[in-house]
Design a protein around this motif. Structure first.
Motif, short mmCIF file in Angstrom:
data_model
loop_
_atom_site.label_atom_id
_atom_site.label_comp_id
_atom_site.label_asym_id
_atom_site.label_seq_id
_atom_site.Cartn_x
_atom_site.Cartn_y
_atom_site.Cartn_z
N MET A 194 17.85 1.09 12.89
CA MET A 194 16.99 1.08 11.70
C MET A 194 17.73 0.33 10.61
O MET A 194 18.88 0.65 10.31
CB MET A 194 16.73 2.50 11.19
CG MET A 194 15.77 3.31 11.98
SD MET A 194 15.56 4.94 11.22
CE MET A 194 14.66 4.54 9.73
N MET A 195 17.05 -0.64 10.03
CA MET A 195 17.66 -1.39 8.94
C MET A 195 16.56 -1.83 7.97
O MET A 195 15.38 -1.81 8.33
CB MET A 195 18.43 -2.59 9.50
CG MET A 195 17.61 -3.58 10.29
SD MET A 195 18.58 -4.85 11.12
CE MET A 195 19.19 -5.79 9.74
N PRO A 196 16.94 -2.20 6.75
CA PRO A 196 15.91 -2.66 5.82
C PRO A 196 15.14 -3.83 6.40
O PRO A 196 15.72 -4.71 7.05
CB PRO A 196 16.72 -3.09 4.59
CG PRO A 196 17.97 -2.27 4.67
CD PRO A 196 18.27 -2.16 6.14
N GLY A 197 13.85 -3.84 6.19
CA GLY A 197 12.99 -4.86 6.77
C GLY A 197 13.30 -6.26 6.30
O GLY A 197 12.98 -7.24 6.98
N ASP A 198 13.93 -6.39 5.15
CA ASP A 198 14.22 -7.71 4.60
C ASP A 198 15.64 -8.19 4.89
O ASP A 198 16.07 -9.22 4.39
CB ASP A 198 13.94 -7.73 3.10
CG ASP A 198 14.69 -6.65 2.33
OD1 ASP A 198 15.41 -5.83 2.96
OD2 ASP A 198 14.55 -6.61 1.10
N VAL A 225 0.84 -1.20 0.00
CA VAL A 225 0.00 0.00 0.00
C VAL A 225 0.88 1.25 0.00
O VAL A 225 0.62 2.20 -0.74
CB VAL A 225 -0.96 0.00 1.21
CG1 VAL A 225 -1.67 1.34 1.35
CG2 VAL A 225 -1.98 -1.13 1.08
N LEU A 226 1.92 1.25 0.83
CA LEU A 226 2.80 2.42 0.93
C LEU A 226 3.81 2.50 -0.22
O LEU A 226 4.42 3.53 -0.44
CB LEU A 226 3.59 2.39 2.25
CG LEU A 226 2.80 2.58 3.53
CD1 LEU A 226 3.73 2.42 4.74
CD2 LEU A 226 2.11 3.93 3.57
N GLU A 227 3.98 1.39 -0.93
CA GLU A 227 4.99 1.27 -1.99
C GLU A 227 6.39 1.56 -1.44
O GLU A 227 7.19 2.28 -2.04
CB GLU A 227 4.67 2.18 -3.17
CG GLU A 227 3.37 1.81 -3.86
CD GLU A 227 3.03 2.73 -5.01
OE1 GLU A 227 3.47 3.89 -5.05
OE2 GLU A 227 2.27 2.26 -5.89
N VAL A 228 6.66 1.00 -0.28
CA VAL A 228 7.96 1.14 0.38
C VAL A 228 8.10 -0.02 1.36
O VAL A 228 7.10 -0.54 1.85
CB VAL A 228 8.06 2.50 1.11
CG1 VAL A 228 7.10 2.60 2.26
CG2 VAL A 228 9.47 2.78 1.58
N ILE A 229 9.34 -0.44 1.61
CA ILE A 229 9.56 -1.46 2.63
C ILE A 229 9.71 -0.76 3.97
O ILE A 229 10.56 0.12 4.13
CB ILE A 229 10.82 -2.30 2.32
CG1 ILE A 229 10.60 -3.10 1.03
CG2 ILE A 229 11.14 -3.24 3.48
CD1 ILE A 229 11.81 -3.90 0.59
N ILE A 230 8.86 -1.12 4.92
CA ILE A 230 8.94 -0.52 6.25
C ILE A 230 10.24 -0.97 6.90
O ILE A 230 10.62 -2.13 6.82
CB ILE A 230 7.73 -0.92 7.12
CG1 ILE A 230 6.47 -0.28 6.53
CG2 ILE A 230 7.92 -0.50 8.57
CD1 ILE A 230 5.21 -0.56 7.32
N CYS A 231 10.93 -0.03 7.51
CA CYS A 231 12.19 -0.34 8.17
C CYS A 231 11.98 -1.26 9.36
O CYS A 231 10.98 -1.15 10.06
CB CYS A 231 12.85 0.95 8.67
SG CYS A 231 13.55 1.94 7.36
N LYS A 232 12.95 -2.13 9.56
CA LYS A 232 12.99 -2.93 10.77
C LYS A 232 13.62 -2.03 11.82
O LYS A 232 14.69 -1.46 11.60
CB LYS A 232 13.85 -4.17 10.54
CG LYS A 232 13.86 -5.14 11.69
CD LYS A 232 14.81 -6.31 11.41
CE LYS A 232 14.35 -7.15 10.24
NZ LYS A 232 15.24 -8.32 10.01
N ASN A 233 12.95 -1.85 12.93
CA ASN A 233 13.43 -1.00 14.01
C ASN A 233 13.60 -1.86 15.25
O ASN A 233 12.63 -2.43 15.74
CB ASN A 233 12.43 0.12 14.30
CG ASN A 233 12.31 1.09 13.15
OD1 ASN A 233 13.10 2.00 13.01
ND2 ASN A 233 11.31 0.87 12.31
#
Length: 181
Positions: free
Chosen positions: A75-79, A52-60
């Motif tokens: 903060m790092m990429p969620g994947d 929906v956001l067209e972005v990967i939510i950060c892993k916090n």
């Protein structure tokens, strides 16, 4: 899930800490998009939010040293996989672990599952050091929660680092995480 520009029209059913995020972003002139959803507690729902956001939510991740004298928001990429040893070496801190929910609330006014860079606005004493994986800076947008995991935001990365962080008195320390086995 729908995508909205800016704050919700009706805030009567929202927590004060969420409203404070919208108030600060609006005050700073930071534009954002938002989606509301059920509690983001599964990877499947997080993947839907990302679409929906067209972005990967950060892993916090909210971390601390063994003595609980130093606290970190990573903060790092969620994947990307998180490897404690890899980060510990870079910041010269032995034995990093996940901080307690009580400390999360004390310093960031956030509960587990809602950890977000937006919580730094509540850290008036600068007790939490922000660590950011360099790959986060490569994307034009950042996805995060507004201190509650029933909404998610899409913000320009530049706005977060050039407007938001200076306004809340925090600086990012950039780290390099491979996230490999």
């Amino acid at each position: 899930m729908n995508l909205y520009k800016g704050r919700p029209e009706c805030t009567s059913n929202r927590l004060e800490k969420e409203i404070r995020v919208y108030d600060l972003l609006d005050k700073l002139g930071i534009q954002y998009e938002r989606t509301d959803h059920e509690e983001a507690s599964t990877m499947e729902l997080c993947n839907e939010i990302d679409k929906v956001l067209e972005v990967i939510i950060c892993k916090n991740l909210f971390l601390c040293n063994r003595q609980k004298t130093n606290f970190y928001l990573l903060m790092m990429p969620g994947d990307k996989k998180f490897k404690t040893k890899e980060l510990s070496k870079q910041i010269n801190s032995a034995r990093l672990s996940f901080a307690d929910a009580e400390d999360m609330e004390k310093y960031l006014d956030i509960t587990p599952g809602s950890v977000s860079i937006m919580g730094l606005m509540n850290d008036k004493e600068n007790a939490v050091q922000l660590l950011v994986d360099e790959d986060v800076l490569k994307d034009e947008y950042i996805g995060c929660h507004p201190c509650i995991n029933t909404s998610s935001l899409k913000l320009k990365t530049a706005d977060v680092f050039e407007k938001y962080l200076p306004a809340v008195g925090h600086e990012a320390r950039i780290v390099h995480l491979l996230g490999e086995d």
